[in-house]
Design a protein around this motif. Structure first.
Motif, short mmCIF file in Angstrom:
data_model
loop_
_atom_site.label_atom_id
_atom_site.label_comp_id
_atom_site.label_asym_id
_atom_site.label_seq_id
_atom_site.Cartn_x
_atom_site.Cartn_y
_atom_site.Cartn_z
N ARG A 223 -31.81 -1.84 -3.12
CA ARG A 223 -31.66 -3.27 -3.36
C ARG A 223 -30.34 -3.85 -2.85
N SER A 224 -29.37 -3.04 -2.51
CA SER A 224 -28.07 -3.59 -2.11
C SER A 224 -27.47 -2.77 -0.97
N ALA A 225 -26.55 -3.42 -0.25
CA ALA A 225 -25.87 -2.73 0.85
C ALA A 225 -25.02 -1.59 0.32
N ALA A 226 -24.44 -1.77 -0.87
CA ALA A 226 -23.60 -0.72 -1.45
C ALA A 226 -24.42 0.52 -1.76
N ARG A 227 -25.61 0.30 -2.34
CA ARG A 227 -26.49 1.43 -2.65
C ARG A 227 -26.96 2.12 -1.36
N ALA A 228 -27.23 1.32 -0.36
CA ALA A 228 -27.65 1.88 0.93
C ALA A 228 -26.57 2.78 1.50
N ALA A 229 -25.33 2.32 1.43
CA ALA A 229 -24.22 3.12 1.95
C ALA A 229 -24.08 4.42 1.17
N GLU A 230 -24.28 4.36 -0.15
CA GLU A 230 -24.19 5.57 -0.98
C GLU A 230 -25.25 6.58 -0.57
N MET A 231 -26.47 6.13 -0.36
CA MET A 231 -27.55 7.05 0.01
C MET A 231 -27.29 7.69 1.37
N ARG A 232 -26.77 6.90 2.30
CA ARG A 232 -26.46 7.49 3.62
C ARG A 232 -25.34 8.52 3.50
N GLN A 233 -24.38 8.25 2.63
CA GLN A 233 -23.29 9.22 2.40
C GLN A 233 -23.83 10.50 1.79
N TRP A 234 -24.76 10.37 0.83
CA TRP A 234 -25.37 11.56 0.24
C TRP A 234 -26.12 12.34 1.30
N GLY A 235 -26.78 11.63 2.19
CA GLY A 235 -27.50 12.31 3.25
C GLY A 235 -26.58 13.13 4.14
N GLU A 236 -25.44 12.55 4.49
CA GLU A 236 -24.46 13.29 5.31
C GLU A 236 -23.95 14.51 4.56
N ARG A 237 -23.69 14.32 3.28
CA ARG A 237 -23.16 15.42 2.48
C ARG A 237 -24.17 16.55 2.33
N LEU A 238 -25.44 16.17 2.18
CA LEU A 238 -26.50 17.15 1.96
C LEU A 238 -27.15 17.64 3.25
N ASP A 239 -26.67 17.11 4.37
CA ASP A 239 -27.16 17.50 5.69
C ASP A 239 -28.65 17.22 5.84
N ILE A 240 -29.03 15.99 5.48
CA ILE A 240 -30.41 15.55 5.66
C ILE A 240 -30.38 14.14 6.23
N GLU A 241 -31.27 13.86 7.14
CA GLU A 241 -31.30 12.57 7.82
C GLU A 241 -31.82 11.48 6.88
N VAL A 242 -31.00 10.48 6.59
CA VAL A 242 -31.38 9.40 5.69
C VAL A 242 -31.26 8.06 6.40
N ARG A 243 -32.34 7.32 6.36
CA ARG A 243 -32.32 5.93 6.82
C ARG A 243 -32.59 5.04 5.62
N THR A 244 -31.92 3.92 5.53
CA THR A 244 -32.12 3.02 4.39
C THR A 244 -32.86 1.77 4.81
N ALA A 245 -33.61 1.20 3.87
CA ALA A 245 -34.38 -0.01 4.12
C ALA A 245 -34.30 -0.89 2.88
N ASP A 246 -34.54 -2.17 3.07
CA ASP A 246 -34.46 -3.12 1.97
C ASP A 246 -35.63 -2.96 1.01
N TRP A 247 -35.35 -3.16 -0.28
CA TRP A 247 -36.39 -3.01 -1.30
C TRP A 247 -37.57 -3.94 -1.04
N ALA A 248 -37.32 -5.08 -0.41
CA ALA A 248 -38.40 -6.03 -0.13
C ALA A 248 -39.48 -5.40 0.74
N ASP A 249 -39.14 -4.35 1.47
CA ASP A 249 -40.10 -3.67 2.35
C ASP A 249 -40.63 -2.37 1.74
N ALA A 250 -40.45 -2.20 0.43
CA ALA A 250 -40.79 -0.92 -0.20
C ALA A 250 -42.27 -0.58 -0.11
N GLY A 251 -43.12 -1.59 0.08
CA GLY A 251 -44.54 -1.30 0.23
C GLY A 251 -44.82 -0.39 1.40
N ARG A 252 -43.96 -0.43 2.42
CA ARG A 252 -44.13 0.44 3.58
C ARG A 252 -43.90 1.91 3.24
#
Length: 283
Positions: free
Chosen positions: A161-190
């Motif tokens: 839902r927020s840019a801050a949360r998106a940045a956190e998830m991407r950071q976790w992805g880097e830390r856990l060595d897994i490819e993470v892309r973030t998207a807006d909650w408005a598109d969650a149906g996809r």
């Protein structure tokens, strides 16, 4: 069964779940069912409503009769400074949901949510997926991401839902060595067309997505267990998709907690699951 009980000298062994709020927790039901099945008549498992401010004093007063603690929100990170060491698994997401008190008095933290998610997926027949989606970006989402690092070979898309949360998830992805892309909650149906969807949001958050479930959904892992089923899980099942529930996660992570705290393996997963199902049905 292997291992030895922590009941030397006939002393009472205690464990409990801490958090705030805590009245809804099924952990006492699961752990007590395990104790009964294992014949640990002198073991007890309680619940205490403890917030972050009260945690240091509570932990500091625990005596030698204590074997372990289960921790839920908001304590999974605030407990870390109170411990002597934490496992690599807990360190990977900076979250502890299990504390074991060793015989020499050390406090050791672990995270059984991550292997619990992996075990619940494997129970459903999922050993590996080539991509996945996560709904949400809180503490549970980071554990889900760590679990996906073990079973997902490709990209994970996190809907937030927020840019801050998106940045956190991407950071976790880097830390856990897994490819993470973030998207807006408005598109969650996809997200719902992914081979594996893990919903980590609070009750009611995904209800509006139920109408977007595709005709042939793959697998949904919804970490909620009360109320159950969620609107999303109900629609998913109706369309023939596989659904893993929060109870499945709770049981698998509790199995690991019981084994660590008591020293007895294997914990009686069937008995624990049945106890949890009966307790939820009575609510």
């Amino acid at each position: 069964m292997n291992g030895a009980t922590r009941t030397d000298g006939g002393r009472r062994c205690r464990a409990a779940v801490l958090g705030s709020p805590i009245d809804h927790s099924l952990s006492p039901v699961l752990h007590r069912a395990a104790y009964e099945e294992l014949g640990l008549d002198n073991w007890s498992y309680d619940r205490f409503d403890i917030d972050e401010a009260a945690l240091p004093e509570f932990v500091g007063k625990l005596g030698p009769e204590w074997a372990g603690l289960s921790l839920t929100m908001p304590l999974k990170r605030s407990v870390i400074p109170l411990l002597d060491r934490i496992s690599d698994t807990a360190a990977s997401v900076e979250a502890v949901n299990t504390v074991v008190f060793t015989e020499d008095g050390r406090r050791v933290g672990d995270n059984t949510d991550i292997p619990g998610i992996v075990a619940a997926l494997r129970e459903t027949g999922i050993e590996q997926v080539d991509s996945a989606a996560i709904l949400g970006a809180g503490a549970t989402a980071s554990s889900a991401l760590a679990a996906l690092a073990r079973v997902c070979t490709g990209e994970v898309v996190a809907y937030v839902r927020s840019a801050a949360r998106a940045a956190e998830m991407r950071q976790w992805g880097e830390r856990l060595d897994i490819e993470v892309r973030t998207a807006d909650w408005a598109d969650a149906g996809r997200a719902l067309s992914a081979p594996l969807v893990i919903a980590t949001t609070p009750a009611g958050t995904t209800d509006a997505l139920a109408s977007s479930v595709p005709e042939r959904p793959a697998t949904l892992f919804d970490v909620l267990y009360d109320p159950w089923p969620t609107d999303l899980a109900a629609r998913w099942s109706a369309y023939g998709g596989a659904v893993v529930s929060g109870l499945d996660l709770l049981v698998h992570q509790a199995v690991l907690q019981v084994e660590q705290m008591t020293g007895l393996t294997p914990a009686p997963i069937g008995t624990m699951r049945t106890a949890g199902e009966k307790s939820l049905a009575a609510r």
